[in-house]
Design a protein around this motif. Structure first.
Motif, short mmCIF file in Angstrom:
data_model
loop_
_atom_site.label_atom_id
_atom_site.label_comp_id
_atom_site.label_asym_id
_atom_site.label_seq_id
_atom_site.Cartn_x
_atom_site.Cartn_y
_atom_site.Cartn_z
N GLY A 81 0.86 -1.16 0.00
CA GLY A 81 0.00 0.00 0.00
C GLY A 81 0.89 1.21 0.00
O GLY A 81 2.12 1.09 -0.02
N GLU A 82 0.25 2.37 0.00
CA GLU A 82 1.05 3.59 0.04
C GLU A 82 0.71 4.32 1.33
O GLU A 82 -0.45 4.38 1.72
CB GLU A 82 0.68 4.45 -1.16
CG GLU A 82 1.50 5.72 -1.23
CD GLU A 82 0.99 6.65 -2.31
OE1 GLU A 82 1.59 6.66 -3.39
OE2 GLU A 82 0.00 7.37 -2.05
N LYS A 93 8.47 -3.61 4.33
CA LYS A 93 7.18 -4.32 4.44
C LYS A 93 6.41 -4.26 3.13
O LYS A 93 5.25 -4.64 3.07
CB LYS A 93 6.35 -3.70 5.56
CG LYS A 93 6.93 -4.01 6.94
CD LYS A 93 5.98 -3.65 8.06
CE LYS A 93 6.57 -4.16 9.38
NZ LYS A 93 5.91 -3.61 10.55
N GLY A 94 7.05 -3.72 2.09
CA GLY A 94 6.44 -3.70 0.76
C GLY A 94 5.57 -2.48 0.49
O GLY A 94 4.89 -2.41 -0.52
N HIS A 95 5.61 -1.49 1.38
CA HIS A 95 4.76 -0.30 1.18
C HIS A 95 5.55 0.85 0.57
O HIS A 95 6.75 0.98 0.78
CB HIS A 95 4.15 0.15 2.50
CG HIS A 95 3.30 -0.89 3.16
ND1 HIS A 95 2.21 -1.45 2.54
CD2 HIS A 95 3.40 -1.51 4.37
CE1 HIS A 95 1.66 -2.34 3.34
NE2 HIS A 95 2.38 -2.40 4.46
N GLN A 136 -6.85 -0.59 5.09
CA GLN A 136 -6.26 -0.13 6.34
C GLN A 136 -4.90 -0.81 6.60
O GLN A 136 -4.18 -0.43 7.50
CB GLN A 136 -7.31 -0.46 7.41
CG GLN A 136 -7.17 -0.05 8.84
CD GLN A 136 -7.25 1.44 9.15
OE1 GLN A 136 -7.85 2.23 8.41
NE2 GLN A 136 -6.61 1.84 10.23
N LYS A 137 -4.55 -1.80 5.76
CA LYS A 137 -3.37 -2.62 6.04
C LYS A 137 -2.09 -1.77 6.15
O LYS A 137 -1.31 -1.91 7.10
CB LYS A 137 -3.26 -3.68 4.93
CG LYS A 137 -1.97 -4.45 4.89
CD LYS A 137 -2.01 -5.67 5.82
CE LYS A 137 -0.78 -6.49 5.65
NZ LYS A 137 0.11 -6.48 6.78
N ALA A 138 -1.89 -0.89 5.16
CA ALA A 138 -0.66 -0.10 5.18
C ALA A 138 -0.64 0.82 6.40
O ALA A 138 0.40 0.99 7.05
CB ALA A 138 -0.54 0.71 3.90
N THR A 139 -1.81 1.38 6.73
CA THR A 139 -1.90 2.26 7.90
C THR A 139 -1.57 1.49 9.18
O THR A 139 -0.81 1.96 10.03
CB THR A 139 -3.33 2.85 8.01
OG1 THR A 139 -3.68 3.40 6.75
CG2 THR A 139 -3.41 3.91 9.07
N ASN A 140 -2.13 0.29 9.29
CA ASN A 140 -1.85 -0.52 10.49
C ASN A 140 -0.38 -0.91 10.56
O ASN A 140 0.22 -0.88 11.64
CB ASN A 140 -2.72 -1.79 10.49
CG ASN A 140 -4.16 -1.47 10.83
OD1 ASN A 140 -4.47 -0.38 11.30
ND2 ASN A 140 -5.06 -2.40 10.56
N ASP A 141 0.19 -1.26 9.41
CA ASP A 141 1.62 -1.61 9.39
C ASP A 141 2.47 -0.41 9.80
O ASP A 141 3.48 -0.55 10.50
CB ASP A 141 2.05 -2.05 7.98
CG ASP A 141 1.72 -3.52 7.74
OD1 ASP A 141 1.22 -4.17 8.68
OD2 ASP A 141 1.94 -4.00 6.61
N PHE A 142 2.05 0.77 9.38
CA PHE A 142 2.76 1.99 9.74
C PHE A 142 2.74 2.17 11.26
O PHE A 142 3.79 2.34 11.90
CB PHE A 142 2.08 3.18 9.04
CG PHE A 142 2.52 4.52 9.53
CD1 PHE A 142 3.73 5.07 9.12
CD2 PHE A 142 1.74 5.25 10.42
CE1 PHE A 142 4.15 6.32 9.59
CE2 PHE A 142 2.14 6.49 10.90
CZ PHE A 142 3.35 7.02 10.48
#
Ligand code: BGC
Length: 413
Positions: free
Chosen positions: A23-24, A50-52, A310-316
Motif C-alpha cells: 500500500g502507500e 514491508k512492501g509499502h 487499512q493494512k498499510a496504515t496498520n503496518d505503519f
C-alpha cells in the motif's frame, strides 16, 4: 530451462505477494533538519521493507506551525494524508471533527495498553479508541552547552538564572555569543517556558500554563518570568531574527556560542555532527529546572480514508511502536523511546538522564507537558500565548503589559 521457469514463477509469486499487501502511506511531518531527516529515513526504510510505498509529505518549519497550516488545507479539501504528525490536545480536536480512523485492530492485537505509560496512552485515545500512535518522548527544558566556550571565558555552567547572567557576561567579554537563538515565535516560547519553570517551579507552571488559572498567570511570578526573559534576551546575538533552530544548534557545535535552550531534538544535530556528550557538549537542565521535566511526545494521527485498505496504515502504526524502530529512531532523534521497558544500552548519558528524570519527576509530580510544543493548551490558547511571548521578545513591551496580555490569551476560545 526447468530452473529458469522456476525462477520466473518465483519472481511472479514474490511480486504478487508484495503487491497483495503493498500500500502507500503518505505521511505529513516536519522533520527536515539533519538529525530529523536521518531519523525519519528509518521509518521510510522499514515501511519499504514491508512492501509499502512511502510518499513523503515534509513541510519544513520547526515545531510544525507551517505543517499544521498545510494539513488543515488538505483535510478541508477532502484529501487527507494517511498520517500526520500531530500531538497533545490537538489529537482530540482532530478526532472530534470526525476525520480520523481508529487503530483498534493493531492496538489490541499488539496490546498497546501494556506497552505505553497510561498518561501517554490516554492522550492517544478518543472516546476509548486509539486514533494516534506515539513515537518518542522529548524533554524540552534542556540547556546545550559548549564546554570549550565556557573554558575560554572562564565561566561556570549555571544552575540559577543569576549564575546564567554572570556566565553569559563572561562569554561575551571573551568575544563569543552567549546564547544561540532563533527569533521565531515557537523558539521564543520554548525559551520562555524553561524560564517560567525555572523561576516559578512545577506547581506554578501547572497552575499557570495547564490549568490556566488566572491568579497564577496574573502574578508576581509571571512578572519575574518576563523580567528574566528580558535578561536572557540581552544575551542573544543581534542576528537571531528568523534563524532556524538547527542553525542555532550549529553555532554551539562550532563553538561560536556557549549555550542554547532547546528540546533534545538539538541532540540529534550534535549526534549527526559526530559529537559526543560529556566531552564535546553538555546537556544540563535549564537553570532552576533540574528537578522538573517538560515533556513533548511526538505522535501521528491517522485519517479515515475512502477506498483505501487499512493494512498499510496498520503496518505503519505497528512499525512506529516496534522495538527496532523505537531504538534506531530515538538514537538519531535525540529523544527516548516511548515504549515501556525499552533497552537503553545503546543510548548515551543524556538519554539515560532523560529516562531517569522522567521516572523521578513523574513520582515527584514535576513532570509537566510542554505548552510551547502543543502538549498542554488548546491550540487557540497556545497560538495566542506564543504571540504574546514573541511580541515581548521583539518590542519594548513591559513585563506588566506582557502579564496582562498573557491573561487575555489564556481566555482565547
Ligand atoms: C517536535 C520535534 C521537532 C522539533 C523541531 C518539536 O515540536 O516535537 O520532533 O524535532 O519540534 O522541529
Amino acid at each position: 530451462m526447468q530452473s529458469r521457469r522456476l525462477n520466473l514463477a518465483l519472481a511472479v509469486a514474490c511480486a504478487f505477494s508484495l503487491n497483495a499487501f503493498a500500500g502507500e502511506v503518505e505521511v505529513l511531518h516536519w522533520w527536515t533538519s539533519g538529525g530529523e531527516a536521518k531519523s525519519v529515513a528509518e521509518l521510510k526504510t522499514m515501511m519499504s521493507a514491508k512492501g509499502h510505498t512511502w510518499k513523503d509529505f515534509a513541510v519544513a518549519g520547526g515545531a510544525g506551525d507551517n505543517a499544521m497550516t498545510v494539513l488543515k488545507t488538505r483535510v478541508v479539501s477532502g484529501n487527507p494524508p494517511t498520517a500526520a504528525q500531530v500531538k497533545g490536545p490537538s489529537i482530540q480536536e482532530w478526532a472530534s471533527e470526525g476525520v480520523l480512523a481508529n487503530l483498534d485492530a493493531v492496538s489490541s492485537a499488539e496490546k498497546w495498553d501494556s506497552l505505553l505509560p497510561p498518561v501517554v496512552a490516554n492522550g492517544m485515545k478518543y472516546k476509548g479508541h486509539y486514533v494516534a500512535v506515539p513515537v518518542n518522548v522529548h524533554r524540552v527544558n534542556w540547556m546545550w552547552v559548549n564546554p570549550e566556550v565556557f573554558k575560554k571565558a572562564g565561566a561556570k555552567v549555571p544552575t540559577t538564572w543569576a549564575e546564567f547572567d554572570e556566565a553569559a557576561k563572561k562569554i561575551e567579554k571573551a568575544g563569543l555569543i552567549a546564547v544561540a537563538h532563533g527569533g521565531q515565535p515557537w523558539q521564543d516560547a520554548t525559551v520562555f517556558e524553561s524560564v517560567a519553570l525555572g523561576v516559578g517551579g512545577a506547581d506554578y507552571y501547572k497552575k499557570a500554563f495547564i490549568q490556566l488559572d488566572p491568579k497564577a498567570i496574573d502574578s508576581l511570578t509571571t512578572l519575574k518570568a518576563f523580567d528574566t526573559l528580558r535578561m536572557v534576551r540581552s544575551h542573544i546575538d543581534k542576528n537571531a531574527a528568523g534563524r532556524d533552530w538547527n542553525l542555532a544548534t550549529a553555532m554551539v557545535i562550532k563553538g561560536e556560542a556557549g549555550m542554547q535552550f532547546m528540546g533534545d531534538w538539538a541532540k540529534g544535530e550534535f549526534t549527526a555532527a559526530g559529537k559526543k556528550p560529556g566531552t564535546d557538549y553538555l546537556c544540563v537542565a535549564a537553570p532552576g529546572t533540574e528537578k522538573a521535566y517538560t515533556f513533548n511526545i511526538d505522535s501521528f494521527i491517522v485519517f479515515a480514508q475512502k477506498n483505501k485498505d487499512q493494512k498499510a496504515t496498520n503496518d505503519f502504526a505497528s512499525t512506529v511502536l516496534s522495538p527496532a524502530f523505537q531504538e534506531v529512531f530515538n538514537l538519531n532523534k535525540g529523544s527516548i523511546p516511548v515504549r515501556l521497558g525499552a533497552d537503553m544500552s545503546k543510548f548515551d548519558d543524556c538519554a539515560k538522564k532523560s529516562t531517569a528524570d522522567f521516572v523521578a519527576t513523574n513520582k515527584a509530580g514535576s513532570l509537566v507537558p510542554s505548552f510551547a510544543h502543543q502538549m498542554a493548551m488548546p491550540s487557540a490558547v497556545q497560538g495566542a500565548t506564543q504571540d504574546v511571548i514573541s511580541s515581548f521578545m521583539n518590542s519594548n513591551m513591559t513585563s506588566k503589559e506582557a502579564v496582562a496580555k498573557l491573561l487575555a490569551a489564556s481566555k482565547k476560545k
